[in-house]
Design an enzyme around this catalytic site. Structure first.
Site, PDB file in Angstrom:
ATOM      1  N   TYR A 122      -1.576  -0.214  11.208  1.00  0.00           N
ATOM      2  CA  TYR A 122      -1.782  -0.920   9.933  1.00  0.00           C
ATOM      3  C   TYR A 122      -0.595  -0.709   9.006  1.00  0.00           C
ATOM      4  O   TYR A 122       0.016  -1.672   8.520  1.00  0.00           O
ATOM      5  CB  TYR A 122      -3.073  -0.430   9.256  1.00  0.00           C
ATOM      6  CG  TYR A 122      -3.163  -0.789   7.785  1.00  0.00           C
ATOM      7  CD1 TYR A 122      -3.235  -2.113   7.375  1.00  0.00           C
ATOM      8  CD2 TYR A 122      -3.139   0.210   6.800  1.00  0.00           C
ATOM      9  CE1 TYR A 122      -3.290  -2.449   6.022  1.00  0.00           C
ATOM     10  CE2 TYR A 122      -3.203  -0.116   5.450  1.00  0.00           C
ATOM     11  CZ  TYR A 122      -3.275  -1.440   5.067  1.00  0.00           C
ATOM     12  OH  TYR A 122      -3.323  -1.772   3.732  1.00  0.00           O
ATOM     13  N   THR A 149       0.821  -1.217   0.000  1.00  0.00           N
ATOM     14  CA  THR A 149       0.000   0.000   0.000  1.00  0.00           C
ATOM     15  C   THR A 149       0.855   1.267   0.000  1.00  0.00           C
ATOM     16  O   THR A 149       1.979   1.268   0.523  1.00  0.00           O
ATOM     17  CB  THR A 149      -0.905  -0.025   1.250  1.00  0.00           C
ATOM     18  OG1 THR A 149      -1.441   1.269   1.474  1.00  0.00           O
ATOM     19  CG2 THR A 149      -0.142  -0.415   2.514  1.00  0.00           C
ATOM     20  N   ASP A 150       0.274   2.343  -0.504  1.00  0.00           N
ATOM     21  CA  ASP A 150       0.943   3.652  -0.449  1.00  0.00           C
ATOM     22  C   ASP A 150       1.136   4.120   0.997  1.00  0.00           C
ATOM     23  O   ASP A 150       1.971   4.976   1.283  1.00  0.00           O
ATOM     24  CB  ASP A 150       0.161   4.708  -1.247  1.00  0.00           C
ATOM     25  CG  ASP A 150      -1.307   4.857  -0.843  1.00  0.00           C
ATOM     26  OD1 ASP A 150      -1.759   4.183   0.111  1.00  0.00           O
ATOM     27  OD2 ASP A 150      -2.009   5.666  -1.497  1.00  0.00           O
ATOM     28  N   GLU A 151       0.349   3.526   1.937  1.00  0.00           N
ATOM     29  CA  GLU A 151       0.387   4.021   3.319  1.00  0.00           C
ATOM     30  C   GLU A 151       1.718   3.754   4.005  1.00  0.00           C
ATOM     31  O   GLU A 151       2.020   4.373   5.025  1.00  0.00           O
ATOM     32  CB  GLU A 151      -0.779   3.423   4.118  1.00  0.00           C
ATOM     33  CG  GLU A 151      -2.109   3.734   3.455  1.00  0.00           C
ATOM     34  CD  GLU A 151      -3.322   3.520   4.343  1.00  0.00           C
ATOM     35  OE1 GLU A 151      -3.195   3.582   5.570  1.00  0.00           O
ATOM     36  OE2 GLU A 151      -4.401   3.300   3.774  1.00  0.00           O
ATOM     37  N   LYS A 198       2.273  -3.363   7.528  1.00  0.00           N
ATOM     38  CA  LYS A 198       2.481  -3.605   6.095  1.00  0.00           C
ATOM     39  C   LYS A 198       3.921  -3.285   5.708  1.00  0.00           C
ATOM     40  O   LYS A 198       4.537  -3.992   4.914  1.00  0.00           O
ATOM     41  CB  LYS A 198       1.517  -2.753   5.256  1.00  0.00           C
ATOM     42  CG  LYS A 198       0.056  -3.158   5.345  1.00  0.00           C
ATOM     43  CD  LYS A 198      -0.235  -4.535   4.760  1.00  0.00           C
ATOM     44  CE  LYS A 198      -0.094  -4.582   3.251  1.00  0.00           C
ATOM     45  NZ  LYS A 198      -0.513  -5.926   2.715  1.00  0.00           N
TER      46      LYS A 198
HETATM   47  P1  NAD Z   1      -9.918  -7.103   2.942  1.00  0.00           P
HETATM   48  O1  NAD Z   1      -9.842  -6.755   4.392  1.00  0.00           O
HETATM   49  O2  NAD Z   1     -11.163  -6.830   2.170  1.00  0.00           O
HETATM   50  O3  NAD Z   1      -9.632  -8.679   2.763  1.00  0.00           O
HETATM   51  C1  NAD Z   1      -8.610  -9.341   3.463  1.00  0.00           C
HETATM   52  C2  NAD Z   1      -8.768 -10.844   3.238  1.00  0.00           C
HETATM   53  O4  NAD Z   1      -7.677 -11.491   3.919  1.00  0.00           O
HETATM   54  C3  NAD Z   1     -10.071 -11.416   3.826  1.00  0.00           C
HETATM   55  O5  NAD Z   1     -10.652 -12.319   2.915  1.00  0.00           O
HETATM   56  C4  NAD Z   1      -9.612 -12.130   5.075  1.00  0.00           C
HETATM   57  O6  NAD Z   1     -10.430 -13.230   5.445  1.00  0.00           O
HETATM   58  C5  NAD Z   1      -8.195 -12.561   4.686  1.00  0.00           C
HETATM   59  N1  NAD Z   1      -7.345 -12.743   5.872  1.00  0.00           N
HETATM   60  C6  NAD Z   1      -7.165 -11.871   6.890  1.00  0.00           C
HETATM   61  N2  NAD Z   1      -6.351 -12.418   7.821  1.00  0.00           N
HETATM   62  C7  NAD Z   1      -6.002 -13.647   7.359  1.00  0.00           C
HETATM   63  C8  NAD Z   1      -5.180 -14.692   7.879  1.00  0.00           C
HETATM   64  N3  NAD Z   1      -4.572 -14.592   9.073  1.00  0.00           N
HETATM   65  N4  NAD Z   1      -5.009 -15.811   7.127  1.00  0.00           N
HETATM   66  C9  NAD Z   1      -5.636 -15.937   5.925  1.00  0.00           C
HETATM   67  N5  NAD Z   1      -6.452 -15.000   5.411  1.00  0.00           N
HETATM   68  C10 NAD Z   1      -6.631 -13.853   6.118  1.00  0.00           C
HETATM   69  O7  NAD Z   1      -8.657  -6.409   2.281  1.00  0.00           O
HETATM   70  P2  NAD Z   1      -8.499  -5.737   0.836  1.00  0.00           P
HETATM   71  O8  NAD Z   1      -9.006  -4.342   0.878  1.00  0.00           O
HETATM   72  O9  NAD Z   1      -9.002  -6.671  -0.196  1.00  0.00           O
HETATM   73  O10 NAD Z   1      -6.908  -5.641   0.738  1.00  0.00           O
HETATM   74  C11 NAD Z   1      -6.152  -6.721   0.192  1.00  0.00           C
HETATM   75  C12 NAD Z   1      -4.677  -6.359   0.232  1.00  0.00           C
HETATM   76  O11 NAD Z   1      -4.447  -5.183  -0.522  1.00  0.00           O
HETATM   77  C13 NAD Z   1      -4.156  -6.078   1.646  1.00  0.00           C
HETATM   78  O12 NAD Z   1      -2.874  -6.657   1.759  1.00  0.00           O
HETATM   79  C14 NAD Z   1      -4.069  -4.569   1.709  1.00  0.00           C
HETATM   80  O13 NAD Z   1      -3.052  -4.147   2.586  1.00  0.00           O
HETATM   81  C15 NAD Z   1      -3.748  -4.226   0.267  1.00  0.00           C
HETATM   82  N6  NAD Z   1      -4.207  -2.897  -0.189  1.00  0.00           N
HETATM   83  C16 NAD Z   1      -5.503  -2.526  -0.004  1.00  0.00           C
HETATM   84  C17 NAD Z   1      -5.922  -1.289  -0.463  1.00  0.00           C
HETATM   85  C18 NAD Z   1      -7.358  -0.849  -0.330  1.00  0.00           C
HETATM   86  O14 NAD Z   1      -7.686   0.282  -0.688  1.00  0.00           O
HETATM   87  N7  NAD Z   1      -8.269  -1.687   0.146  1.00  0.00           N
HETATM   88  C19 NAD Z   1      -5.012  -0.420  -1.088  1.00  0.00           C
HETATM   89  C20 NAD Z   1      -3.676  -0.836  -1.248  1.00  0.00           C
HETATM   90  C21 NAD Z   1      -3.291  -2.095  -0.809  1.00  0.00           C
HETATM   91  P1  TYD Z   2     -10.439   4.413   4.579  1.00  0.00           P
HETATM   92  O1  TYD Z   2     -11.433   3.944   3.573  1.00  0.00           O
HETATM   93  O2  TYD Z   2     -10.525   3.856   5.974  1.00  0.00           O
HETATM   94  O3  TYD Z   2      -9.002   4.181   3.943  1.00  0.00           O
HETATM   95  P2  TYD Z   2      -7.535   4.687   4.477  1.00  0.00           P
HETATM   96  O4  TYD Z   2      -7.643   5.195   5.846  1.00  0.00           O
HETATM   97  O5  TYD Z   2      -6.774   3.390   4.416  1.00  0.00           O
HETATM   98  O6  TYD Z   2      -7.085   5.703   3.500  1.00  0.00           O
HETATM   99  O7  TYD Z   2     -10.552   5.991   4.701  1.00  0.00           O
HETATM  100  C1  TYD Z   2     -10.348   6.831   3.594  1.00  0.00           C
HETATM  101  C2  TYD Z   2     -10.356   8.260   4.094  1.00  0.00           C
HETATM  102  O8  TYD Z   2     -11.681   8.560   4.554  1.00  0.00           O
HETATM  103  C3  TYD Z   2      -9.429   8.494   5.274  1.00  0.00           C
HETATM  104  O9  TYD Z   2      -8.859   9.794   5.141  1.00  0.00           O
HETATM  105  C4  TYD Z   2     -10.344   8.439   6.477  1.00  0.00           C
HETATM  106  C5  TYD Z   2     -11.663   8.958   5.937  1.00  0.00           C
HETATM  107  N1  TYD Z   2     -12.871   8.381   6.558  1.00  0.00           N
HETATM  108  C6  TYD Z   2     -13.862   9.236   7.076  1.00  0.00           C
HETATM  109  O10 TYD Z   2     -13.739  10.465   7.013  1.00  0.00           O
HETATM  110  N2  TYD Z   2     -14.975   8.683   7.636  1.00  0.00           N
HETATM  111  C7  TYD Z   2     -15.149   7.331   7.717  1.00  0.00           C
HETATM  112  O11 TYD Z   2     -16.188   6.887   8.272  1.00  0.00           O
HETATM  113  C8  TYD Z   2     -14.136   6.468   7.174  1.00  0.00           C
HETATM  114  C9  TYD Z   2     -14.287   4.973   7.225  1.00  0.00           C
HETATM  115  C10 TYD Z   2     -13.023   7.049   6.598  1.00  0.00           C
END
Ligand code: NAD
Ligand code: TYD
Length: 344
Positions: free
Chosen positions: A158, A132-134, A162
């Site tokens: 988080y 992630t960019d985070e 990561k």
């Molecule tokens: P999500 O929370 O929707 O899904 C996570 C999945 O991992 C779930 O199916 C969960 O059951 C599984 N999981 C969690 N703990 C586990 C464990 N101990 N063993 C096996 N499986 C497990 O997450 P997402 O949004 O789909 O993100 C997927 C990946 O992409 C993550 O690594 C996240 O850091 C990365 N990512 C997400 C975003 C975003 O915007 N959502 C952006 C950049 C990177």
């Molecule tokens: P989020 O979807 O939790 O992603 P991330 O924190 O990983 O970027 O949140 C996106 C942005 O929205 C973040 O700046 C926090 C803000 N946010 C709110 O303002 N209200 C909310 O209820 C949530 C879930 C997020």
């Protein structure tokens, strides 16, 4: 990775989550000769409904395994020799990492470590670390975008977990010669996203007539990418990335939170009256933005979705798939919701 027509076995972790499920769909659709093993613990964020339509596909297999349990992982994968691992599984929500960091260390750090130890036993197996960019921390409004050489500087439990996992992957590449790729992406949106993240939460609250809680001033900025564009990037990195390298994906769509929430509210309710500014998230990163020219140049990748069209399509998906998110609004979800927003 050689030709897309060759038979390959791909181990996808976290394939029942938001991005992982979209990736499983992409692979089965676009790489007909490949076999997909989906390994997932089915935590609160994992949902078999996300992959129900492929469950009967002979090229697909589901393994319920928790990555934090090294022995169970080894047992489940005994005799399996994947050509590649694409590692999505993680605890992924910043607010939950503030309420309870331990699960993030267990899954994101120890879970990745257990997986890397297995990958070492599979000669020639490529490990794609989905990150992630985070991990880079926060930008000001005028800072240049993150590039692949920006120093890691995470600020939430988080992002720290990561970042730790990314560094382990880098160490396994340098020390043990593992074939690794690390991808880092900006905020995703699209179908199957759990309604704790900004966009799906605001969509379902708008549909329910509930308040739309915006943290702080609402001026924090994220770069938004449609999940399909992210998944196509991960596939390109798997097939064409150079070993040991980091690749960025972003949507070229920086937006302030308040502007997105207003766009959703107005689309669904005709006004922004439900918006409530609430107490800020502790340590809330101000802005994320990704430079993606390396991925464009080396992988031939570029985002296809324009933000407004992608948001509209996503809103429509949640409107048309009420049963999917209504079954998530169970007791555990409501307890978490009260714990998080009750204090704000
Ligand atoms: P999500 O929370 O929707 O899904 C996570 C999945 O991992 C779930 O199916 C969960 O059951 C599984 N999981 C969690 N703990 C586990 C464990 N101990 N063993 C096996 N499986 C497990 O997450 P997402 O949004 O789909 O993100 C997927 C990946 O992409 C993550 O690594 C996240 O850091 C990365 N990512 C997400 C975003 C975003 O915007 N959502 C952006 C950049 C990177
Ligand atoms: P989020 O979807 O939790 O992603 P991330 O924190 O990983 O970027 O949140 C996106 C942005 O929205 C973040 O700046 C926090 C803000 N946010 C709110 O303002 N209200 C909310 O209820 C949530 C879930 C997020």
């Amino acid at each position: 990775m050689a030709d897309a027509r060759d038979a390959k076995t791909i181990l996808v972790t976290g394939g029942c989550g938001f991005i992982g499920a979209n990736f499983v769909h992409l692979l089965l659709r676009e790489r007909p000769a490949w076999r997909v093993l989906n390994l997932d613990a089915l935590t609160y964020a994992g949902n078999l409904a996300n992959v129900a339509d492929v469950a009967g596909d002979p090229r697909y297999q589901f393994l319920r395994v928790d990555l934090t349990d090294a022995e169970a992982l080894q047992r489940a994968l005994a005799g399996v020799r994947p050509d590649a691992v694409v590692h999505f599984a993680a605890e992924s929500h910043v607010d939950r990492s503030i309420l309870g960091p331990e699960a993030f260390l267990k899954t994101n750090v120890n879970g990745t470590f257990h997986l890397l130890e297995l990958v070492r036993k599979w000669p020639g197996c490529r490990h794609v670390q989905v990150s992630t960019d985070e991990v880079y921390g926060s930008l000001s409004d005028t800072d240049p975008r993150f590039c692949e050489t920006t120093p890691i500087n995470p600020s939430s439990p988080y992002s720290a977990s990561k970042a730790a996992a990314d560094l382990l992957v880098q160490a396994y590449h340098h020390t043990f010669g593992l074939d690794t790729i690390t991808t880092r992406c900006s905020n995703n949106y699209g179908p199957y996203q759990f309604p704790e993240k900004l966009i799906p939460l605001m969509v379902i609250n708008s549909l329910a007539g509930k308040p739309l809680p915006v943290y702080g001033t609402g001026r924090n900025v994220r770069d938004w990418i449609h999940v399909e564009d992210h998944c196509r990037g991960v596939l390109a990195a798997l097939e064409r990335g150079r070993s040991g390298e980091v690749y960025h994906f972003g949507g070229n769509a920086e937006r302030a939170n308040i502007d997105i929430v207003r766009q959703i509210a107005v689309t669904l309710t005709g006004s922004d009256a439900l918006i409530q500014l609430v107490q800020d998230r502790p340590g809330h990163d101000w802005r994320y933005a990704m430079a993606t020219d390396k991925s464009e140049r080396e992988l031939g990748w570029a985002p296809q979705w324009a933000f407004d069209a992608g948001l509209r399509a996503t809103i429509d998906w949640y409107v048309q798939n009420r049963a999917w998110w209504q079954q998530i609004l169970n007791k555990d979800y409501l307890i978490f919701y009260d714990k998080l927003y009750g204090g704000r």
